[in-house]
Design a protein around this motif. Structure first.
Motif, PDB file in Angstrom:
ATOM      1  N   ASP A  12      78.825  41.112  15.371  1.00 50.30           N
ATOM      2  CA  ASP A  12      78.906  42.577  15.440  1.00 50.30           C
ATOM      3  C   ASP A  12      80.294  43.158  15.187  1.00 50.30           C
ATOM      4  OD1 ASP A  12      76.187  42.713  16.046  1.00 50.30           O
ATOM      5  OD2 ASP A  12      76.598  42.429  18.188  1.00 50.30           O
ATOM      6  N   ASP A  13      81.251  42.341  14.805  1.00 50.94           N
ATOM      7  CA  ASP A  13      82.570  42.901  14.532  1.00 50.94           C
ATOM      8  C   ASP A  13      82.484  43.906  13.383  1.00 50.94           C
ATOM      9  OD1 ASP A  13      83.939  41.757  16.539  1.00 50.94           O
ATOM     10  OD2 ASP A  13      84.987  40.238  15.341  1.00 50.94           O
ATOM     11  N   ARG A  14      83.326  44.920  13.467  1.00 49.10           N
ATOM     12  CA  ARG A  14      83.341  45.977  12.452  1.00 49.10           C
ATOM     13  C   ARG A  14      84.733  46.603  12.468  1.00 49.10           C
ATOM     14  NH1 ARG A  14      78.426  50.217  12.162  1.00 49.10           N
ATOM     15  NH2 ARG A  14      77.242  48.274  11.973  1.00 49.10           N
ATOM     16  N   LEU A  15      85.367  46.589  11.320  1.00 47.65           N
ATOM     17  CA  LEU A  15      86.785  46.962  11.240  1.00 47.65           C
ATOM     18  C   LEU A  15      87.007  48.378  10.738  1.00 47.65           C
ATOM     19  CD1 LEU A  15      88.313  43.819   9.513  1.00 47.65           C
ATOM     20  CD2 LEU A  15      89.415  44.952  11.435  1.00 47.65           C
ATOM     21  N   TRP A  16      88.045  48.978  11.260  1.00 53.76           N
ATOM     22  CA  TRP A  16      88.442  50.296  10.761  1.00 53.76           C
ATOM     23  C   TRP A  16      89.923  50.539  11.018  1.00 53.76           C
ATOM     24  CZ3 TRP A  16      90.068  54.625  13.806  1.00 53.76           C
ATOM     25  CH2 TRP A  16      90.310  55.776  13.051  1.00 53.76           C
ATOM     26  N   THR A  17      90.552  51.270  10.119  1.00 56.18           N
ATOM     27  CA  THR A  17      91.915  51.746  10.350  1.00 56.18           C
ATOM     28  C   THR A  17      92.058  53.151   9.794  1.00 56.18           C
ATOM     29  OG1 THR A  17      94.266  51.343  10.008  1.00 56.18           O
ATOM     30  CG2 THR A  17      92.821  50.761   8.169  1.00 56.18           C
ATOM     31  N   PRO A  18      92.808  54.006  10.492  1.00 51.64           N
ATOM     32  CA  PRO A  18      93.113  55.309   9.904  1.00 51.64           C
ATOM     33  C   PRO A  18      94.210  55.194   8.851  1.00 51.64           C
ATOM     34  CG  PRO A  18      94.140  55.119  12.065  1.00 51.64           C
ATOM     35  CD  PRO A  18      93.340  53.867  11.859  1.00 51.64           C
ATOM     36  N   ALA A  19      94.875  54.034   8.781  1.00 53.13           N
ATOM     37  CA  ALA A  19      95.990  53.876   7.840  1.00 53.13           C
ATOM     38  C   ALA A  19      95.472  53.873   6.407  1.00 53.13           C
ATOM     39  CB  ALA A  19      96.739  52.579   8.129  1.00 53.13           C
ATOM     40  N   ASP A  20      96.287  54.404   5.530  1.00 50.50           N
ATOM     41  CA  ASP A  20      95.973  54.431   4.107  1.00 50.50           C
ATOM     42  C   ASP A  20      95.843  52.991   3.601  1.00 50.50           C
ATOM     43  OD1 ASP A  20      96.013  54.818   1.323  1.00 50.50           O
ATOM     44  OD2 ASP A  20      97.448  56.463   1.463  1.00 50.50           O
ATOM     45  N   TRP A  21      94.794  52.748   2.825  1.00 54.24           N
ATOM     46  CA  TRP A  21      94.625  51.410   2.241  1.00 54.24           C
ATOM     47  C   TRP A  21      95.686  51.107   1.183  1.00 54.24           C
ATOM     48  CZ3 TRP A  21      88.647  51.729   1.077  1.00 54.24           C
ATOM     49  CH2 TRP A  21      87.945  51.598   2.280  1.00 54.24           C
ATOM     50  N   ALA A  22      96.511  52.090   0.864  1.00 57.23           N
ATOM     51  CA  ALA A  22      97.576  51.834  -0.109  1.00 57.23           C
ATOM     52  C   ALA A  22      98.749  51.114   0.546  1.00 57.23           C
ATOM     53  CB  ALA A  22      98.064  53.152  -0.711  1.00 57.23           C
ATOM     54  N   TRP A  23      98.735  51.063   1.846  1.00 55.58           N
ATOM     55  CA  TRP A  23      99.822  50.446   2.593  1.00 55.58           C
ATOM     56  C   TRP A  23      99.413  49.015   2.911  1.00 55.58           C
ATOM     57  CZ3 TRP A  23     100.254  51.146   8.477  1.00 55.58           C
ATOM     58  CH2 TRP A  23     101.470  50.659   8.945  1.00 55.58           C
ATOM     59  N   ALA A  24     100.390  48.109   2.940  1.00 55.83           N
ATOM     60  CA  ALA A  24     100.079  46.712   3.250  1.00 55.83           C
ATOM     61  C   ALA A  24      99.268  46.621   4.546  1.00 55.83           C
ATOM     62  CB  ALA A  24     101.367  45.894   3.362  1.00 55.83           C
ATOM     63  N   GLY A  25      99.609  47.462   5.509  1.00 55.05           N
ATOM     64  CA  GLY A  25      98.901  47.450   6.790  1.00 55.05           C
ATOM     65  C   GLY A  25      97.417  47.766   6.653  1.00 55.05           C
ATOM     66  N   GLY A  26      97.071  48.679   5.776  1.00 59.74           N
ATOM     67  CA  GLY A  26      95.660  49.032   5.593  1.00 59.74           C
ATOM     68  C   GLY A  26      94.935  48.046   4.697  1.00 59.74           C
ATOM     69  N   LEU A  27      95.590  47.670   3.605  1.00 57.44           N
ATOM     70  CA  LEU A  27      94.959  46.820   2.601  1.00 57.44           C
ATOM     71  C   LEU A  27      94.833  45.367   3.064  1.00 57.44           C
ATOM     72  CD1 LEU A  27      93.944  46.724  -0.375  1.00 57.44           C
ATOM     73  CD2 LEU A  27      96.285  46.148  -1.038  1.00 57.44           C
ATOM     74  N   LEU A  28      95.936  44.833   3.577  1.00 57.87           N
ATOM     75  CA  LEU A  28      95.988  43.395   3.836  1.00 57.87           C
ATOM     76  C   LEU A  28      95.709  43.007   5.286  1.00 57.87           C
ATOM     77  CD1 LEU A  28      98.919  42.704   1.440  1.00 57.87           C
ATOM     78  CD2 LEU A  28      96.722  41.527   1.349  1.00 57.87           C
TER      79      LEU A  28
END
Ligand code: ATP
Ligand code: MG
Length: 543
Positions: free
Chosen positions: A228-244
């Motif tokens: 049931d894991d499900r991931l989300w971030t408010p960070a822009d996927w253009a940033w290493a933090g969001g993308l990677l």
């Protein structure tokens, strides 16, 4: 991949990398699942007003294949740079996967960038094709005459003067594509640093960078993937933090990723999204967490199903760590990395690696130390540079067309981060401050993060930025620029009270001698405080 173990030490000791010679991110995050479980859901798109849309691995495979064919027809070949200027949406993911399968280099760009910032990056990277929306196309339209290498613009909002339509292209091209046989060291993406300290540099990464991130993601999210894991971030996927840290590992592990659209971070909207989408694993950067902290009664108003929350990109601080424990009933796993070498330190509450105010410990597979100017590890309790030893699959290949900057990043085999830190007796690494942010006052070296963290614990303070202001007597004094909570009135006494608040809690040499109220604090597109702006302002005030 991390195998669940009893102790952190056992995990660190027994970990071995398994990085094959040939590896392609597009195949790993998409085709691998599409052939095994075509109907498995790769992404959910959140829409506040209606049911979420879904994208299966099979759909992702077919559409990315068609887009890869379309890009090839536009003249994009292996090694060419393709930029993405898009919010969190399915097309962004489809485009990423297409670019990797083509053996081209993805250049993610933040939506918040203005025209100048875009021109700098498109030109520096010699971008050949751009996938964007109408708003992005609007921004680059006037630049095209100055960017001869930019041959093709594709818009997800359909064909308009000068742009090709994304859906039309996907519909028109075959949905079969044989991915290029890439080496794991072949370049896959170029991510510009945030530009917190100076002009951003393009960090070039190999396909292996994804594999290099997996142990860190698993540590920060307590052995993801779990049922049931499900991931989300408010960070822009253009940033290493969001993308990677979120998007690509989620797809790799088969953990659905939720996409949502945030022009700027809005705490109530974030809570509504997490509730409705049953988010189990969130990556929320510290500034966003501090904004959530200002919301009253979260647990009574929202039914959250969070299993793990990771945070990084800036110092989290003890205040916010303690708040999450008390108010959300969650232990935030802080982690650390930079665009050039991401997610190399982490916490993991389940493993007992968790300490408010400390970043965490080295993620299995990474050798991280605090070193002196000659590259020698310093002793426990001493300050030095946080450094990562090569070879490391998560480490960048080079700065794009900038061999001097690349060379300067290393002392022998140690990649220096430009961040000061220290090791405590239990093996935790503490973040002290960026080289440029460290304040020198009366012989003390002071990191601004801890003071800012303490300031936001004051009941009237919303956000704060702390810098050194030149001072004839003490070299520098600590100066705080403070944004008050809505409705709180500014007055002299409050400034004194805030200053005293820090003095009582930290120490007599670390408190801000000057407190100035400001309306807002400029943040980078990744939501970090740009202290450089206040530093310049404090310098101007002093002269
Ligand atoms: P530029 O290199 O262009 O100045 P930047 O360093 O902000 O920008 P990023 O690579 O996005 O660009 O950020 C990495 C930096 O963020 C790290 O070097 C460190 O200074 C900071 N950082 C990351 N994680 C943490 C953390 N947990 N605690 C404190 N600082 C962190
Ligand atoms: Mg940096």
């Amino acid at each position: 991949m991390l195998k669940q173990q009893e102790s952190y030490d056992a995990l660190y000791e027994t970990f071995r990398w398994d990085v094959p010679e040939r590896f392609n991110i597009g195949v790993a995050v998409c085709d691998r699942w599409a052939s095994r479980e075509p109907d498995r859901i790769a992404l959910y798109h959140y829409d506040p007003g209606s049911a979420p849309q879904t994208l299966t691995y099979q759909e992702l495979a077919a559409r990315s294949n068609a887009l890869a064919n379309a890009l090839r027809a536009c003249g994009v070949a292996r090694g060419d740079r393709v930029a993405l200027l898009l919010p969190q949406c399915f097309e962004t993911v489809i485009a990423h996967v297409a670019i990797y399968k083509l053996g081209a280099i993805a250049v993610p760009l933040a939506l918040l960038f203005g025209v100048e910032a875009l021109e700098y990056r498109l030109e520096t990277a010699g971008v050949k094709a751009l996938v964007t929306n109408e708003a992005g196309h609007e921004k680059v339209r006037g630049l095209r005459a100055r960017l001869p290498s930019l041959q093709c613009v594709i818009s997800v909002d359909g064909a308009t003067g000068g742009a090709l339509g994304f859906d039309e292209l996907v519909a028109r091209h075959a949905s079969i594509f044989e991915a290029e046989d890439t080496a794991s060291d072949d370049p896959a993406m170029m991510i510009f640093t945030s530009g917190t300290t100076g002009p951003p540099k393009g960090a070039l990464h190999g396909h292996r960078v994804l594999l290099g991130h997996l142990p860190g993601v698993q540590m920060a999210h307590e052995f993801l993937p779990q049922p049931d894991d499900r991931l989300w971030t408010p960070a822009d996927w253009a940033w290493a933090g969001g993308l990677l840290n979120v998007l690509l590992p989620g797809l790799y592990f088969g953990v659905p990723v939720v996409s949502g659209r945030f022009e700027r971070f809005d705490p109530e909207m974030a809570l509504a999204l997490m509730e409705k989408m049953a988010v189990r694993n969130a990556f929320i950067p510290p500034t966003a967490l501090r904004m959530l902290k200002a919301v009253r009664g979260i647990r009574s108003r929202y039914k959250l199903q969070l299993r793990t929350v990771g945070s990084g990109g800036e110092a989290l601080g003890r205040e916010t760590y303690d708040w999450a424990k008390a108010e959300l009933g969650l232990t935030i796993n802080e982690f650390y990395g930079q665009t050039e070498c991401n997610l190399v330190l982490s916490s993991c509450a389940e493993l007992g690696v968790s300490r408010g105010g400390a970043i965490g410990k080295p993620v299995p597979g990474h050798q991280v130390a605090v070193i002196d100017g000659e590259g020698r590890p310093v002793g426990v309790g001493e300050a030095g540079q946080i450094a990562v030893r090569r070879p490391d699959p998560v480490m960048f290949l080079e700065y794009w067309q900038n061999p001097e900057a690349t060379a300067k990043k290393f002392i022998g085999d140690w990649m220096v981060t430009g961040d000061q830190g220290g090791l405590d007796p239990d093996g935790y690494i503490h973040f002290f401050g960026r080289d440029d942010d460290v304040i020198t006052s009366a012989g003390y070296r002071i990191g601004p993060g801890e003071i800012e963290d303490c300031l936001t614990g004051h009941p009237d303070v919303a956000l704060a930025a702390v810098v050194g202001k030149p001072d004839p007597l003490r070299t520098e004094i600590v100066k705080a620029y403070v944004v008050l909570k809505p409705g709180v009135e500014r007055h002299e006494e409050l400034a004194g009270d805030i200053s005293l608040w820090v003095r009582e809690r930290l120490s007599a040499h670390e408190y801000p001698r000057e407190v100035e109220f400001v309306d807002s604090i400029p943040l980078t597109t990744t939501g970090k405080v740009i202290r450089r702006i206040f530093r310049d302002r404090a310098r101007a005030e002093a002269s």
